[in-house]
Design a protein around this motif. Structure first.
Motif, PDB file in Angstrom:
ATOM      1  N   GLU A 688     -29.961  -5.394  21.787  1.00  0.00           N
ATOM      2  CA  GLU A 688     -29.035  -4.366  22.256  1.00  0.00           C
ATOM      3  C   GLU A 688     -29.727  -3.014  22.212  1.00  0.00           C
ATOM      4  O   GLU A 688     -30.472  -2.720  21.265  1.00  0.00           O
ATOM      5  CB  GLU A 688     -27.777  -4.309  21.379  1.00  0.00           C
ATOM      6  N   ILE A 689     -29.474  -2.193  23.218  1.00  0.00           N
ATOM      7  CA  ILE A 689     -29.962  -0.818  23.250  1.00  0.00           C
ATOM      8  C   ILE A 689     -28.778   0.079  23.584  1.00  0.00           C
ATOM      9  O   ILE A 689     -28.074  -0.140  24.569  1.00  0.00           O
ATOM     10  CB  ILE A 689     -31.086  -0.626  24.296  1.00  0.00           C
ATOM     11  N   ASP A 690     -28.570   1.087  22.745  1.00  0.00           N
ATOM     12  CA  ASP A 690     -27.406   1.952  22.876  1.00  0.00           C
ATOM     13  C   ASP A 690     -27.867   3.397  22.726  1.00  0.00           C
ATOM     14  O   ASP A 690     -28.543   3.736  21.741  1.00  0.00           O
ATOM     15  CB  ASP A 690     -26.388   1.587  21.791  1.00  0.00           C
ATOM     16  N   PHE A 691     -27.529   4.255  23.686  1.00  0.00           N
ATOM     17  CA  PHE A 691     -27.926   5.664  23.623  1.00  0.00           C
ATOM     18  C   PHE A 691     -26.709   6.535  23.898  1.00  0.00           C
ATOM     19  O   PHE A 691     -25.978   6.314  24.864  1.00  0.00           O
ATOM     20  CB  PHE A 691     -29.024   5.986  24.637  1.00  0.00           C
ATOM     21  N   ILE A 692     -26.510   7.538  23.027  1.00  0.00           N
ATOM     22  CA  ILE A 692     -25.394   8.479  23.159  1.00  0.00           C
ATOM     23  C   ILE A 692     -25.953   9.897  23.113  1.00  0.00           C
ATOM     24  O   ILE A 692     -26.798  10.212  22.274  1.00  0.00           O
ATOM     25  CB  ILE A 692     -24.356   8.283  22.039  1.00  0.00           C
ATOM     26  N   GLY A 710     -27.369  -4.961  26.838  1.00  0.00           N
ATOM     27  CA  GLY A 710     -27.524  -6.034  25.868  1.00  0.00           C
ATOM     28  C   GLY A 710     -27.668  -7.379  26.555  1.00  0.00           C
ATOM     29  O   GLY A 710     -27.090  -7.618  27.622  1.00  0.00           O
ATOM     30  N   ILE A 711     -28.452  -8.262  25.942  1.00  0.00           N
ATOM     31  CA  ILE A 711     -28.635  -9.603  26.488  1.00  0.00           C
ATOM     32  C   ILE A 711     -28.900 -10.556  25.332  1.00  0.00           C
ATOM     33  O   ILE A 711     -29.541 -10.198  24.335  1.00  0.00           O
ATOM     34  CB  ILE A 711     -29.797  -9.635  27.514  1.00  0.00           C
ATOM     35  N   ALA A 712     -28.358 -11.759  25.435  1.00  0.00           N
ATOM     36  CA  ALA A 712     -28.563 -12.809  24.434  1.00  0.00           C
ATOM     37  C   ALA A 712     -28.929 -14.091  25.176  1.00  0.00           C
ATOM     38  O   ALA A 712     -28.157 -14.559  26.023  1.00  0.00           O
ATOM     39  CB  ALA A 712     -27.301 -13.009  23.595  1.00  0.00           C
ATOM     40  N   LYS A 760     -24.765  -7.629  29.224  1.00  0.00           N
ATOM     41  CA  LYS A 760     -23.847  -6.518  29.457  1.00  0.00           C
ATOM     42  C   LYS A 760     -24.617  -5.259  29.803  1.00  0.00           C
ATOM     43  O   LYS A 760     -25.652  -4.951  29.210  1.00  0.00           O
ATOM     44  CB  LYS A 760     -22.976  -6.260  28.217  1.00  0.00           C
ATOM     45  N   LEU A 761     -24.087  -4.502  30.768  1.00  0.00           N
ATOM     46  CA  LEU A 761     -24.570  -3.163  31.115  1.00  0.00           C
ATOM     47  C   LEU A 761     -23.368  -2.232  31.124  1.00  0.00           C
ATOM     48  O   LEU A 761     -22.293  -2.598  31.615  1.00  0.00           O
ATOM     49  CB  LEU A 761     -25.256  -3.150  32.482  1.00  0.00           C
ATOM     50  N   ALA A 762     -23.548  -1.018  30.601  1.00  0.00           N
ATOM     51  CA  ALA A 762     -22.428  -0.071  30.574  1.00  0.00           C
ATOM     52  C   ALA A 762     -22.956   1.355  30.601  1.00  0.00           C
ATOM     53  O   ALA A 762     -24.021   1.659  30.059  1.00  0.00           O
ATOM     54  CB  ALA A 762     -21.567  -0.283  29.333  1.00  0.00           C
ATOM     55  N   LEU A 763     -22.185   2.213  31.251  1.00  0.00           N
ATOM     56  CA  LEU A 763     -22.461   3.648  31.295  1.00  0.00           C
ATOM     57  C   LEU A 763     -21.125   4.368  31.239  1.00  0.00           C
ATOM     58  O   LEU A 763     -20.211   4.053  32.001  1.00  0.00           O
ATOM     59  CB  LEU A 763     -23.213   4.031  32.573  1.00  0.00           C
ATOM     60  N   ASN A 764     -21.010   5.320  30.306  1.00  0.00           N
ATOM     61  CA  ASN A 764     -19.782   6.090  30.161  1.00  0.00           C
ATOM     62  C   ASN A 764     -20.110   7.579  30.223  1.00  0.00           C
ATOM     63  O   ASN A 764     -21.028   8.044  29.544  1.00  0.00           O
ATOM     64  CB  ASN A 764     -19.091   5.779  28.834  1.00  0.00           C
ATOM     65  N   LEU A 765     -19.336   8.302  31.025  1.00  0.00           N
ATOM     66  CA  LEU A 765     -19.459   9.751  31.136  1.00  0.00           C
ATOM     67  C   LEU A 765     -18.102  10.362  30.821  1.00  0.00           C
ATOM     68  O   LEU A 765     -17.064   9.871  31.288  1.00  0.00           O
ATOM     69  CB  LEU A 765     -19.896  10.164  32.543  1.00  0.00           C
TER      70      LEU A 765
END
Length: 864
Positions: A688-692, A710-712, A760-765
């Motif tokens: 998992e890679i998460d950046f805020i 993230g990928i499993a 999973k891929l996600a982007l939040n603004l």
């Protein structure tokens, strides 16, 4: 279920009406923003800064101005108009209306007593004041403040090397009782650092300065900046105090900057005077010296109340002396291991700071006190005695929590829990935490037929035990690469929980051996050397009661005209009997045997997909994993509005058991997978890679961004990922236009009750801004989805096979309200499906963009 849907429908209608009324009201009251501005005053509508004739937009420059226009929301000064609702002459209005108006007063006297009338008038005054406090008074142009802004602009550019800067301003009327201010800045040629000299009186200081000059913050050839000089002062102060100069302070450092006839060059001299010493009425200067620590005393149970009491117990360990007013309750090595100040070493401010941090992290003592005194035995006055005063926390601490919740599996739930913390369990600063939790709820589905007449028909109970040691437990020493200043800890925990009528009724047993260490304030590391989880499903036969969508698809196939189904699989209504009828029907289709015939290829594939999902969600899981988490977080405190956070996690499972399977003859199941204690163990790799990132735009305006990937991947002994380790999308902290577990996978449309996948891929603004006082709001855009990849699922709508599948990324947008209670934020967000990949291509944009199809989210604190 019908009542709940009907209530939701009317809530949405009510919210839409309230929103319309509020917008209409705001438009009505906004007709005159200058109604509280006097005729001889001007409302500030805009600030403009011209740098060498060109308009600039840098917020750090505009922050230098003393006056700024009223805050605006989408160009609308909402808080100003709310302020204008207040009456400036409320006292005279109320007196005239209720006290001087005899007719009005007589009418009210028959209803209210004089005391009640006074209270009513006072409440009107308080409400008027609340409107003023909540709103924002009009910003009236004050020429004195404008001149101060000019001076501040001059100072800012001067401090950044433009010593010949010229600044001015002009107030330009822009309408009735309105004006804007235009500031002009002409910088001319900047000054840069040329020569760097020194004037240092103490030999010790001079030697240290020369030895570390390469790390200086002031460098020849760079443009002059006052902040660089401040940073150099801080660097030198820390350098000297870390090298034994105990009495040094940054006030001893000054700089002389010569710019006379230098052609825009700055010739700098670093000046450091000798130490100032006062004796009686006289003051003299003496050279600085290097100080050593001759002795370290640790008082293990100090308090203000016992400060004058005699010490009754003591111990010596590796040069440290430990004292206690009562019988000593700590092993000496446990405390000395947390102290970085060592006898026989040179004084270091960093050692003192690390000692503070480490002792605080133990959670055993209150904030410690460390002091230094000259050693009276030393005639040179260079030896110091370090005294560390520790005040123990209470041995036992109790905690309780309670919450009320609602989710997609329960329409109402109550959660409760408690914890007991026992400090210093084995006299080595170890902490033992014992916690229990439980919940009861009312389900949204009559899955449990035996309890369908009970309101609280689902429950969960669990307990956890966690023991924490302030060191790394490992077969070999780790001090070389995890030194103790990184505050290492080892935690061993076990947990058990059981669920009743939640899904398939599960029992969960877990055990974790965890290491964590913190190299710096921003960086932390966590390693689960062992993370074991055993999940046992107790009520597999309840599967099709819980996962109704799968049952409905299966039942529809069985009732198709072209399908011949055994009558023994059906009830009197012609539906598949749960569980035997449904299971037998699936068995016949999969094995292509029995009395079930006539399915076409699409129907057969659908049944096989249902079978695969059922097998995966009903199988017991044994997860024998290890994982590592790297976390970089620049947030310094709870109120820091601008920061970055980066998290990377990698996990592998089943490798140790796979290696053992080559040595030990594990049994195999019918699918050829090895089993341990009758359960096929999971084997996969997950990352998992998460950046805020948060940007502070000023005036309580924040722009926030989060990205996640993230990928499993299953391999070896497994062809799928356990449900507990899968990814899901939707919900109040993800894509808010979909409920949790409702989005994806891919363009499948969320056919199942709990939709999950292994990628999973996600982007939040999110743009956050203040409305009134502690009430904030936000606009947001949420982008992302989940997919299956390299696992047992082969449905094209759910799998990710190429970059062309990125067209199935969902887009949600919306707005929300947040109320800040200081210790937590209550959040209410409304999400609209902006781009729905479950729809046919060409009709995915804005098809459900309305309040009837919106998703209403309630959460605690910000989503990221």
């Amino acid at each position: 279920m019908y009542f709940w849907t009907l209530k939701t429908y009317y809530l949405k209608r009510l919210f839409a009406k309230i929103s319309f009324i509020l917008l209409t009201l705001l438009l009505f009251i906004s007709c005159d923003a200058v109604k509280r501005v006097e005729d001889d005053e001007r409302l500030l509508t805009d600030n403009t800064i011209l740098l060498n004739g060109e308009k600039i937009k840098k917020s750090k420059i505009y922050n230098q101005l003393y006056q700024e226009p009223n805050a605006r929301l989408l160009g609308f000064p909402l808080q100003l108009h709310f302020y204008n609702l207040a009456r400036p002459d409320i006292d005279s209005i109320l007196i005239s209306k209720y006290l001087e108006n005899e007719k009005k007063r007589k009418n009210l006297s028959g209803i209210l007593s004089r005391k009640q009338l006074d209270r009513y008038i006072h409440s009107r005054k308080e409400f008027n004041e609340w409107i003023k406090r909540t709103g924002e008074a009009p910003v009236i142009i004050d020429e004195e403040e404008t001149k101060k802004s000019v001076n501040r602009l001059t100072s800012w550019y001067w401090n950044n090397g433009w010593f010949n800067v010229e600044t001015d301003y002009e107030i330009k009327p822009s309408g009735r009782k309105r004006a804007k201010v235009e500031y002009s800045v002409t910088t001319h040629q900047p000054y840069e650092i040329d020569s760097i000299n020194k004037d240092i009186e103490s030999v010790v200081i001079d030697s240290l300065y020369d030895a570390h000059q390469a790390k200086a913050k002031i460098k020849s050839g760079e443009q002059y900046r006052t902040l660089d000089f401040n940073a150099e002062r801080d660097r030198l102060t820390q350098l000297f105090r870390d090298r034994g100069v105990y009495y040094f302070d940054q006030e001893y450092i000054t700089f002389n900057a010569d710019t006379i006839n230098t052609d825009h060059k700055v010739n700098t001299t670093v000046i450091i005077k000798n130490r100032k010493v006062s004796e009686g009425d006289s003051t003299s200067r003496v050279p600085f010296k290097i100080h050593d620590i001759s002795k370290v005393n640790i008082f293990t149970d100090y308090s203000y109340a016992n400060r004058n009491q005699p010490l009754t117990d003591s111990a010596n360990f590796e040069g440290y002396t430990l004292y206690s007013f009562e019988e000593m309750e700590y092993k000496p090595e446990a405390l000395t291991d947390a102290v970085f100040i060592k006898p026989g070493t040179t004084f270091s401010d960093t050692d003192r700071r690390r000692t503070y941090n480490r002792l605080n992290s133990l959670r055993v003592f209150k904030y410690p006190n460390i002091s230094y005194t000259p050693d009276p035995r030393d005639s040179t006055r260079t030896d110091l005695i370090a005294n560390i005063f520790l005040t123990p926390q209470p041995k036992y601490s109790l905690g309780f929590d309670f919450d009320v919740s609602q989710s997609n599996i329960q329409k109402f739930g109550i959660g409760f829990g408690g914890s007991l913390l026992i400090r210093n369990v084995f006299r080595g600063a170890e902490n033992l935490e014992i916690s229990g939790r439980g919940s009861i709820g009312s389900s949204t589905d009559a899955a449990a037929s035996s309890d369908k007449d009970r309101f609280f028909d689902i429950s969960e109970i669990g307990a956890d035990l966690k023991l924490t040691f302030p060191r790394i437990f490992f077969p070999f020493k780790t001090e070389k690469f995890i030194p103790k200043y990184m505050s290492p800890f080892t935690s061993m925990s076990i947990g058990v929980s059981t669920q009743h009528n939640i899904g398939l009724d599960k029992q969960n047993l877990s055990g974790i051996l965890n290491y964590r260490w913190t190299p710096s304030r921003q960086l932390s590391n966590k390693l689960d050397l062992l993370n074991i989880q055993y999940v046992r499903n107790l009520n597999v036969g309840n599967y099709f009661n819980v996962y109704r969508n799968s049952y409905n698809d299966l039942n529809q196939t069985a009732q198709s005209p072209n399908v011949v189904t055994s009558p023994t699989y059906l009830d009197e209504d012609g539906d598949l009997i749960i569980p035997k009828g449904a299971e037998n029907f699936i068995r016949d289709v999969y094995n292509d045997t029995g009395t079930t015939t006539g399915l076409n290829s699409t129907q057969r594939q659908s049944v096989i997909n249902i079978r695969e999902r059922k097998n995966r969600l009903t199988e017991n899981n044994l997860i024998f994993a290890s994982n590592y988490t790297y976390l970089w977080n620049t947030k310094e405190n709870l109120y820091d509005e601008e920061f970055s956070r980066f998290r990377f996690k990698i996990e592998t499972a089943g490798n140790a058991l796979s290696a053992l399977s080559k040595i030990i003859s594990f049994d195999k199941n019918e699918n050829g997978n090895y089993e341990v204690l009758g359960v096929a163990y999971s084997q996969y790799a997950k990352t998992e890679i998460d950046f805020i990132k948060h940007w502070d735009l000023g005036h309580d305006n924040i722009f926030a961004l989060r990205t996640f990937g993230g990928i499993a991947i299953p391999y070896g002994n497994a062809n799928s990922i356990p449900f507990a380790r899968s990814f899901f999308a939707g919900g109040p902290n993800d894509n808010r236009a979909w409920q949790a577990y409702d989005l994806g996978p891919g363009s499948s449309g969320g056919r199942n009750e709990f939709n999950e996948a292994n990628m999973k891929l996600a982007l939040n603004l999110e743009y956050r801004y203040n409305l009134f006082s502690d009430l904030n709001s936000a606009f947001f855009i949420d982008v992302g989805n989940i997919w299956n990849v390299l696992d047992i699922v082969d449905d094209p709508a759910s799998t990710f096979t190429s970059f062309s599948d990125l067209k199935d990324i969902a887009v949600g947008s919306g707005f929300g309200l947040r109320y800040d209670f200081n210790f937590f934020v209550l959040r209410f967000d409304i999400g609209f499906k902006t781009y729905d990949p479950a729809r046919d291509e060409g009709s995915r944009w804005f098809k459900d963009y309305n309040f009837n199809h919106a998703v209403y989210n309630v959460g605690i604190n910000y989503p990221f």
